[in-house]
Structures are given as structure tokens and as C-alpha cells.
Motif scaffolding. Sequence first.
Motif, mmCIF file in Angstrom:
data_model
loop_
_atom_site.group_PDB
_atom_site.id
_atom_site.type_symbol
_atom_site.label_atom_id
_atom_site.label_comp_id
_atom_site.label_asym_id
_atom_site.label_seq_id
_atom_site.Cartn_x
_atom_site.Cartn_y
_atom_site.Cartn_z
ATOM 1 N N ALA A 7 0.822 -1.214 0.000
ATOM 2 C CA ALA A 7 0.000 0.000 0.000
ATOM 3 C C ALA A 7 0.856 1.264 0.000
ATOM 4 O O ALA A 7 0.454 2.287 -0.559
ATOM 5 C CB ALA A 7 -0.928 0.000 1.209
ATOM 6 N N VAL A 8 2.022 1.186 0.637
ATOM 7 C CA VAL A 8 2.918 2.343 0.720
ATOM 8 C C VAL A 8 4.333 1.873 0.351
ATOM 9 O O VAL A 8 5.126 1.527 1.227
ATOM 10 C CB VAL A 8 2.908 2.974 2.137
ATOM 11 N N PRO A 9 4.658 1.865 -0.922
ATOM 12 C CA PRO A 9 5.962 1.345 -1.366
ATOM 13 C C PRO A 9 7.159 2.090 -0.778
ATOM 14 O O PRO A 9 8.261 1.545 -0.738
ATOM 15 C CB PRO A 9 5.919 1.512 -2.884
ATOM 16 N N GLU A 10 6.961 3.322 -0.316
ATOM 17 C CA GLU A 10 8.057 4.097 0.268
ATOM 18 C C GLU A 10 8.558 3.513 1.588
ATOM 19 O O GLU A 10 9.679 3.794 2.002
ATOM 20 C CB GLU A 10 7.599 5.529 0.543
ATOM 21 N N ILE A 11 7.736 2.732 2.260
ATOM 22 C CA ILE A 11 8.116 2.166 3.553
ATOM 23 C C ILE A 11 9.362 1.303 3.364
ATOM 24 O O ILE A 11 9.442 0.486 2.455
ATOM 25 C CB ILE A 11 6.954 1.344 4.151
ATOM 26 N N THR A 12 10.327 1.490 4.260
ATOM 27 C CA THR A 12 11.579 0.741 4.160
ATOM 28 C C THR A 12 11.674 -0.387 5.184
ATOM 29 O O THR A 12 12.556 -1.237 5.080
ATOM 30 C CB THR A 12 12.786 1.686 4.348
ATOM 31 N N GLY A 13 10.786 -0.406 6.174
ATOM 32 C CA GLY A 13 10.807 -1.473 7.165
ATOM 33 C C GLY A 13 9.533 -1.519 7.973
ATOM 34 O O GLY A 13 8.916 -0.486 8.220
ATOM 35 N N VAL A 14 9.135 -2.732 8.358
ATOM 36 C CA VAL A 14 7.943 -2.937 9.183
ATOM 37 C C VAL A 14 8.301 -3.980 10.239
ATOM 38 O O VAL A 14 8.927 -4.992 9.923
ATOM 39 C CB VAL A 14 6.738 -3.443 8.354
ATOM 40 N N LEU A 15 7.893 -3.711 11.472
ATOM 41 C CA LEU A 15 8.162 -4.638 12.554
ATOM 42 C C LEU A 15 6.956 -4.688 13.487
ATOM 43 O O LEU A 15 6.366 -3.656 13.789
ATOM 44 C CB LEU A 15 9.395 -4.181 13.338
ATOM 45 N N VAL A 16 6.599 -5.885 13.909
ATOM 46 C CA VAL A 16 5.555 -6.082 14.914
ATOM 47 C C VAL A 16 6.242 -6.665 16.139
ATOM 48 O O VAL A 16 7.016 -7.621 16.027
ATOM 49 C CB VAL A 16 4.451 -7.041 14.420
ATOM 50 N N ALA A 17 5.972 -6.063 17.289
ATOM 51 C CA ALA A 17 6.584 -6.511 18.533
ATOM 52 C C ALA A 17 5.532 -6.589 19.619
ATOM 53 O O ALA A 17 4.454 -6.004 19.509
ATOM 54 C CB ALA A 17 7.692 -5.546 18.955
ATOM 55 N N SER A 18 5.877 -7.297 20.673
ATOM 56 C CA SER A 18 5.033 -7.301 21.862
ATOM 57 C C SER A 18 5.343 -6.029 22.649
ATOM 58 O O SER A 18 6.391 -5.399 22.444
ATOM 59 C CB SER A 18 5.317 -8.533 22.722
ATOM 60 N N THR A 19 4.468 -5.667 23.560
ATOM 61 C CA THR A 19 4.702 -4.455 24.350
ATOM 62 C C THR A 19 5.868 -4.608 25.323
ATOM 63 O O THR A 19 6.346 -3.615 25.854
ATOM 64 C CB THR A 19 3.438 -4.040 25.126
ATOM 65 N N ASP A 20 6.334 -5.838 25.522
ATOM 66 C CA ASP A 20 7.525 -6.015 26.351
ATOM 67 C C ASP A 20 8.803 -6.074 25.511
ATOM 68 O O ASP A 20 9.873 -6.376 26.019
ATOM 69 C CB ASP A 20 7.410 -7.215 27.281
#
Length: 111
Positions: A7-20
Motif C-alpha cells: 500500500a505504501v511502497p516508500e516504507i523501508t521497514g515494518v516490525l511487529v513486537a510485543s509491548t515487552d
Amino acid sequence: MKGLRQAVPEITGVLVASTDGLSLASDVPEAEAARVAAMAATALGLGKRIASTTALGGLEEVVVRGREGYLVVYAAGDKGVLAVTAPMGANLGLIHLEARQAAARIAQVLA
């Protein structure tokens, strides 16, 4: 993550983490994932505290802008954090639109 990057090709990185601060999924280099996850969770926690202390209401996102680009951290429910990196000049409005929707989906999965 793939949908967000499409959806946004400009994005260079994506990360999903837990709140800890544990990395759950990412497309950033593996050597950086643990560090980025910990920093994103810390930024989220600090942002929540700042928003609460200054009566800004519930935290939506934390934006870090450097000379070369952005790191934006979104709350993904009570258990998750979504972090997105993008270069300077990226369409931050579009990133917010798409990442907020992704964060809501992530929150549902982690609930």
C-alpha cells in the motif's frame, strides 16, 4: 506486513513486537529486529505516559523524525506495537492511514 508495504511502497521497514519488546514479525534485517523491537516498545510506553501526564488522551502514535527519515510507532491494542520506517519525503499521511488500519488488525490477532 506485506499488505502495508504494498500500500505504501516508500516504507523501508515494518516490525511487529510485543509491548515487552520481543520481535514477533519483521522485514528489517534480523540483526536489527531485536533492538528495534525493544526501542519501539520503549517509545510506545514513554509516549503513553507522556500522553497521559499531559492530558492528551489515548496515544495514537509516536513519530521520530531524523534527517534521513521517520520511525513511526503505533499501538496495536494492549499487547502489540507496530513500527514503520520510511525515508524523508515519504507521504506520512498515507503511512498513518495504512499503518493505523494495520495496527487495528494486529491488535485483533494478538487479543
